[in-house]
Design an enzyme around this catalytic site. Structure first.
Site, PDB file in Angstrom:
ATOM      1  N   GLY A  43      46.444  40.081   3.279  1.00 22.15           N
ATOM      2  CA  GLY A  43      47.547  39.522   2.489  1.00 22.15           C
ATOM      3  C   GLY A  43      47.837  40.218   1.171  1.00 22.15           C
ATOM      4  CD  GLU A  98      42.934  35.878  -1.580  1.00 25.06           C
ATOM      5  OE1 GLU A  98      43.907  36.478  -1.083  1.00 25.06           O
ATOM      6  OE2 GLU A  98      42.244  35.092  -0.924  1.00 25.06           O
ATOM      7  CG  ASP A  99      47.400  36.482   0.101  1.00 25.46           C
ATOM      8  OD1 ASP A  99      46.413  35.826  -0.317  1.00 25.46           O
ATOM      9  OD2 ASP A  99      47.716  36.522   1.297  1.00 25.46           O
ATOM     10  CG  ASP A 102      46.877  26.633   0.306  1.00 15.04           C
ATOM     11  OD1 ASP A 102      47.410  25.768  -0.388  1.00 15.04           O
ATOM     12  OD2 ASP A 102      46.865  26.588   1.544  1.00 15.04           O
ATOM     13  CG  PHE A 151      53.411  28.539   5.549  1.00  9.14           C
ATOM     14  CD1 PHE A 151      52.056  28.254   5.405  1.00  9.14           C
ATOM     15  CD2 PHE A 151      53.777  29.750   6.119  1.00  9.14           C
ATOM     16  CE1 PHE A 151      51.088  29.156   5.832  1.00  9.14           C
ATOM     17  CE2 PHE A 151      52.813  30.661   6.547  1.00  9.14           C
ATOM     18  CZ  PHE A 151      51.469  30.356   6.415  1.00  9.14           C
ATOM     19  NE  ARG A 164      49.667  40.498   7.739  1.00  2.54           N
ATOM     20  CZ  ARG A 164      48.810  39.589   7.257  1.00  2.54           C
ATOM     21  NH1 ARG A 164      48.859  39.256   5.988  1.00  2.54           N
ATOM     22  NH2 ARG A 164      47.941  39.008   8.047  1.00  2.54           N
TER      23      ARG A 164
HETATM   24  P1  IMP Z   1      42.829  29.009   0.628  1.00  2.00           P
HETATM   25  O1  IMP Z   1      41.427  29.303   1.092  1.00  2.00           O
HETATM   26  O2  IMP Z   1      43.313  27.686   1.120  1.00  2.00           O
HETATM   27  O3  IMP Z   1      42.978  29.149  -0.868  1.00  2.00           O
HETATM   28  O4  IMP Z   1      43.773  30.028   1.328  1.00  2.00           O
HETATM   29  C1  IMP Z   1      43.814  31.324   0.969  1.00  2.00           C
HETATM   30  C2  IMP Z   1      44.368  32.213   2.062  1.00  2.00           C
HETATM   31  O5  IMP Z   1      45.154  31.497   3.003  1.00  2.00           O
HETATM   32  C3  IMP Z   1      45.269  33.223   1.426  1.00  2.00           C
HETATM   33  O6  IMP Z   1      44.563  34.394   1.092  1.00  2.00           O
HETATM   34  C4  IMP Z   1      46.315  33.444   2.479  1.00  2.00           C
HETATM   35  O7  IMP Z   1      45.909  34.512   3.320  1.00  2.00           O
HETATM   36  C5  IMP Z   1      46.368  32.149   3.260  1.00  2.00           C
HETATM   37  N1  IMP Z   1      47.496  31.308   2.821  1.00  2.00           N
HETATM   38  C6  IMP Z   1      47.462  30.214   2.025  1.00  2.00           C
HETATM   39  N2  IMP Z   1      48.675  29.701   1.831  1.00  2.00           N
HETATM   40  C7  IMP Z   1      49.519  30.507   2.503  1.00  2.00           C
HETATM   41  C8  IMP Z   1      50.942  30.516   2.655  1.00  2.00           C
HETATM   42  O8  IMP Z   1      51.700  29.673   2.141  1.00  2.00           O
HETATM   43  N3  IMP Z   1      51.436  31.523   3.423  1.00  2.00           N
HETATM   44  C9  IMP Z   1      50.667  32.476   4.008  1.00  2.00           C
HETATM   45  N4  IMP Z   1      49.341  32.511   3.883  1.00  2.00           N
HETATM   46  C10 IMP Z   1      48.774  31.536   3.127  1.00  2.00           C
HETATM   47 MG    MG Z   2      46.323  35.392   5.357  1.00  2.40          MG
END
Ligand code: IMP
Ligand code: MG
Length: 185
Positions: A43, A98-99, A102, A151, A164
């Site tokens: 990402g 990080e992208d 969440d 999303f 992407r």
């Molecule tokens: P977390 O562990 O819930 O913080 O999620 C982190 C990872 O989930 C990110 O590095 C993304 O790859 C993916 N992610 C979380 N939210 C989104 C979104 O809205 N779109 C696409 N990928 C997401």
């Molecule tokens: Mg991802």
């Protein structure tokens, strides 16, 4: 970009300005110190490539790949290392790129693994932040845009590996991911 599937939230021009600002802040922070920038694949690849060109102080890069979401838009909380770093980080100042943060589970897990390898410091830089969805106490040291619980795709972020390459940060229309989730059931 297929505008029947996505809505543009943040344009390429707005992203560029924000990345310049983040690059300046990072450079100020690390000027005169060692810096190893670690991009989390896949990402963060686009953000990372743009960001390092805006950091006007010497740095090195490395990448780590972890699995997060499958095709589903809901975080499982489980993270697996698919590709580890090439180099030791002992005694180094590392910046995790990080992208999106969440729930925060992915970046928390990554920082706890890297912490055990005894770097001099760990900071986190994310392009996007969804603070309302947080399930941990993790906070980015450098953060681009805050987004609501939508999303997001584009600018490196995917839905089932698609979108992407879109240059803007977009919201995937519910009708698109709903269709996929119905198929998955
Ligand atoms: P977390 O562990 O819930 O913080 O999620 C982190 C990872 O989930 C990110 O590095 C993304 O790859 C993916 N992610 C979380 N939210 C989104 C979104 O809205 N779109 C696409 N990928 C997401
Ligand atoms: Mg991802």
């Amino acid at each position: 970009m297929n505008l029947q599937e996505v809505d543009i939230l943040i344009t390429a021009e707005e992203i560029k300005a924000k990345v310049q600002e983040l690059g300046r802040l990072v450079a100020e922070d690390y000027r005169g110190r060692d810096l190893l920038v670690i991009g989390i694949l896949k990402g963060a690849f686009m953000f990372m490539a743009d960001l390092i060109r805006e950091i006007d102080t010497p740095l090195e890069i490395d990448f780590m790949a972890v699995s997060s979401y499958g095709a589903s838009t809901v975080s499982s909380g489980e993270v697996k290392i698919i590709k580890d770093l090439d180099y030791s980080i002992k005694g180094r100042n590392i910046l995790i790129v990080e992208d999106i943060i969440d729930t925060g589970l992915t970046v928390k897990y990554i920082s706890s693994i890297l912490h055990k390898r005894e770097p001099a410091s760990i900071k986190i830089c994310c392009m996007l932040d969804k603070p309302h969805r947080r399930k941990t106490d993790i906070k980015a040291d450098f953060s681009g845009f805050t987004v609501d619980d939508r999303f997001i795709v584009g600018y490196g972020l995917d839905y089932a590996e698609k979108y992407r390459e879109y240059p803007a940060i977009c919201e995937l229309k519910a009708s698109v991911h709903q269709k996929q989730e119905d198929r998955d059931e």
